[in-house]
Scaffold this motif. Sequence first.
Motif, PDB file in Angstrom:
ATOM      1  N   UNK A 163       0.841  -1.138   0.146  1.00  0.00           N
ATOM      2  CA  UNK A 163       0.010  -0.160  -0.229  1.00  0.00           C
ATOM      3  C   UNK A 163       0.669   1.327  -0.180  1.00  0.00           C
ATOM      4  N   UNK A 164       1.887   1.398   0.449  1.00  0.00           N
ATOM      5  CA  UNK A 164       3.271   1.924   0.751  1.00  0.00           C
ATOM      6  C   UNK A 164       3.100   2.939  -0.753  1.00  0.00           C
ATOM      7  N   UNK A 165       4.259   1.444  -1.199  1.00  0.00           N
ATOM      8  CA  UNK A 165       4.448   2.000  -2.459  1.00  0.00           C
ATOM      9  C   UNK A 165       3.399   2.155  -4.039  1.00  0.00           C
ATOM     10  N   UNK A 166       2.306   1.413  -3.635  1.00  0.00           N
ATOM     11  CA  UNK A 166       0.808   2.126  -4.306  1.00  0.00           C
ATOM     12  C   UNK A 166       1.129   3.662  -3.729  1.00  0.00           C
ATOM     13  N   UNK A 167       0.440   4.123  -2.415  1.00  0.00           N
ATOM     14  CA  UNK A 167       0.412   5.338  -2.870  1.00  0.00           C
ATOM     15  C   UNK A 167       2.278   6.499  -3.224  1.00  0.00           C
ATOM     16  N   UNK A 168       3.009   6.300  -2.566  1.00  0.00           N
ATOM     17  CA  UNK A 168       4.255   6.298  -3.924  1.00  0.00           C
ATOM     18  C   UNK A 168       4.577   6.733  -4.883  1.00  0.00           C
ATOM     19  N   UNK A 202      -3.114   6.090 -10.963  1.00  0.00           N
ATOM     20  CA  UNK A 202      -3.414   5.614 -11.775  1.00  0.00           C
ATOM     21  C   UNK A 202      -3.609   4.109 -10.408  1.00  0.00           C
ATOM     22  N   UNK A 203      -4.524   2.892 -10.581  1.00  0.00           N
ATOM     23  CA  UNK A 203      -4.961   2.151 -10.129  1.00  0.00           C
ATOM     24  C   UNK A 203      -3.298   1.641 -10.423  1.00  0.00           C
ATOM     25  N   UNK A 204      -2.836   0.897  -8.697  1.00  0.00           N
ATOM     26  CA  UNK A 204      -1.191   0.247  -8.724  1.00  0.00           C
ATOM     27  C   UNK A 204      -1.706  -1.299  -7.968  1.00  0.00           C
ATOM     28  N   UNK A 205      -1.192  -2.001  -7.819  1.00  0.00           N
ATOM     29  CA  UNK A 205      -0.573  -3.067  -7.538  1.00  0.00           C
ATOM     30  C   UNK A 205       1.175  -3.004  -6.983  1.00  0.00           C
ATOM     31  N   UNK A 206       1.369  -4.016  -5.988  1.00  0.00           N
ATOM     32  CA  UNK A 206       2.802  -4.281  -6.124  1.00  0.00           C
ATOM     33  C   UNK A 206       2.765  -5.594  -5.545  1.00  0.00           C
ATOM     34  N   UNK A 257       6.044   5.584 -14.736  1.00  0.00           N
ATOM     35  CA  UNK A 257       6.403   4.223 -15.734  1.00  0.00           C
ATOM     36  C   UNK A 257       5.056   3.532 -15.697  1.00  0.00           C
ATOM     37  N   UNK A 258       5.226   2.845 -16.665  1.00  0.00           N
ATOM     38  CA  UNK A 258       4.328   1.444 -16.172  1.00  0.00           C
ATOM     39  C   UNK A 258       4.665   0.463 -14.854  1.00  0.00           C
ATOM     40  N   UNK A 310       8.522  -4.745  -6.476  1.00  0.00           N
ATOM     41  CA  UNK A 310       7.609  -4.416  -8.656  1.00  0.00           C
ATOM     42  C   UNK A 310       6.638  -3.206  -8.016  1.00  0.00           C
ATOM     43  N   UNK A 311       5.885  -2.266  -9.026  1.00  0.00           N
ATOM     44  CA  UNK A 311       5.169  -1.422  -8.155  1.00  0.00           C
ATOM     45  C   UNK A 311       4.054  -1.150 -10.242  1.00  0.00           C
ATOM     46  N   UNK A 312       2.706  -1.745 -10.666  1.00  0.00           N
ATOM     47  CA  UNK A 312       2.981  -1.217 -11.197  1.00  0.00           C
ATOM     48  C   UNK A 312       1.185  -0.273 -12.038  1.00  0.00           C
ATOM     49  N   UNK A 313       1.551  -0.107 -13.263  1.00  0.00           N
ATOM     50  CA  UNK A 313      -0.549  -0.002 -13.396  1.00  0.00           C
ATOM     51  C   UNK A 313      -1.239  -1.933 -13.185  1.00  0.00           C
TER      52      UNK A 313
END
Length: 446
Positions: free
Chosen positions: A106-111, A116-120, A284-285, A302-305
């Motif tokens: 969650x912290x990586x998705x915010x930072x 856009x919506x993200x997942x890690x 970045x994607x 890895x964090x991204x779209x």
Amino acid sequence: MPPLPQNRHLVTEIPGPGSMRLARRRAAAVARGVGSTLPVYAARAGGGIVEDVDGNRLIDLGAGIAVTTVGAAAPRVVDAVREQVAEFTHTCFMVTPYEGYLAVAEALNRATPGTHEKRSVLLNSGAEALENAVKIARSYTHKSAVVAFDHAYHGRTNLTMALTAKSMPYKSGFGPFAPDVYRAPASYPYRDSLIDKDLGSDGGRAAERTIGVIESQIGAHNLAALVIEPIQGEGGFIVPAPGFLPALLAWCRDNNVVFIADEVQTGFARTGAMFACEHEPIAPDLICTAKGIGGGLPLAAVTGRAEIMDAPHVSGLGGTFGGNPVACAAALGAFATVEAEDLVGRARRIERLIFERLGRAQADDDRIGDVRGRGAMIAIELVRSGTADPDPDLTKALAAACHRAGVIVLTCGTFGNVVRLLPPLTISDDLLAEGLDVLVGELAKL
């Protein structure tokens, strides 16, 4: 144990007798292929100091290769680790998950850049993050080719050796490497300007050169991903010309190519932004992180779209130790430290201090061909006097002289002629100034 004094203090020659005893044990126990920058053995570290087993205190301008960004013993990290170790050290997230993994994701998705919506996904090392990013991109695009860049470094596993440009010491003798990996020209303003001044300053033109190579030699219809460091690390702390990264990202978006940013060394407040991509800015994607995010413990991500990250089938991603609960606790402590101590702002101040000191030195010494970087990620490219020819011998001699004087500096660069400075963001102004004075003073003697 009393706090570690924050001053340079040499009680023996470097290395001292204690370190030499350990070096003899090392020779009999550790594989020869594992190198070390300094022949000293650490006993304690914190702030801007590493203390060795002989009691020598060295100024740390390396931060464990950009890992101890928040310091080597940051109190919030230490407290979080102690608390988690007392609860449990491992269950495997793929067996019985735990909240710490979720909190880090969650912290990586915010930072990370972008709204856009993200997942890690959490992993163990930067190389493992890059491997997984490529897997994810191939799964999403149903294409296989991958482009990396001149001067790139992405790791020491088989696929990441293929992505890495420099042969020695990273690739020589270890092939064959993973197939369907191709190389394109990067933006290297200092050296590009020696060929064409506009090419060195105009990122759009540099991107046109790159895209031309990709389209003619690979073809966008075959390309799953473009993998790039926003500031190239081992290649020499090369900051691309303005506009280079946005132009490549736009081309990727137009051609269904996943843009993967390797922020393993540049991320987590190191460059005066939470992530180096923010300086242009671009989103970045996929972003690969490691090093600084774990507060000194092994952690990567890895964090991204969301639509790209969710492309692999269930159980297609993971690993026994990925997102270890103790490392996750450390990461949450590191995130808290960055925010509470405004380490992004601190990195910007460090940048100003380093550029001011090295700018004066460059004006007096034409062997300093270039001073570049962002935040607490600054490099000096050394050349032979009166030329732009790389001088790796001078670079090696300067690093060794600094080490003997009690200052930890690292080298890098495709041509072996770059001294890189990566101080922990917790270093004091006085210690940083002293370390830079030693560096400049030792260069003047050579």
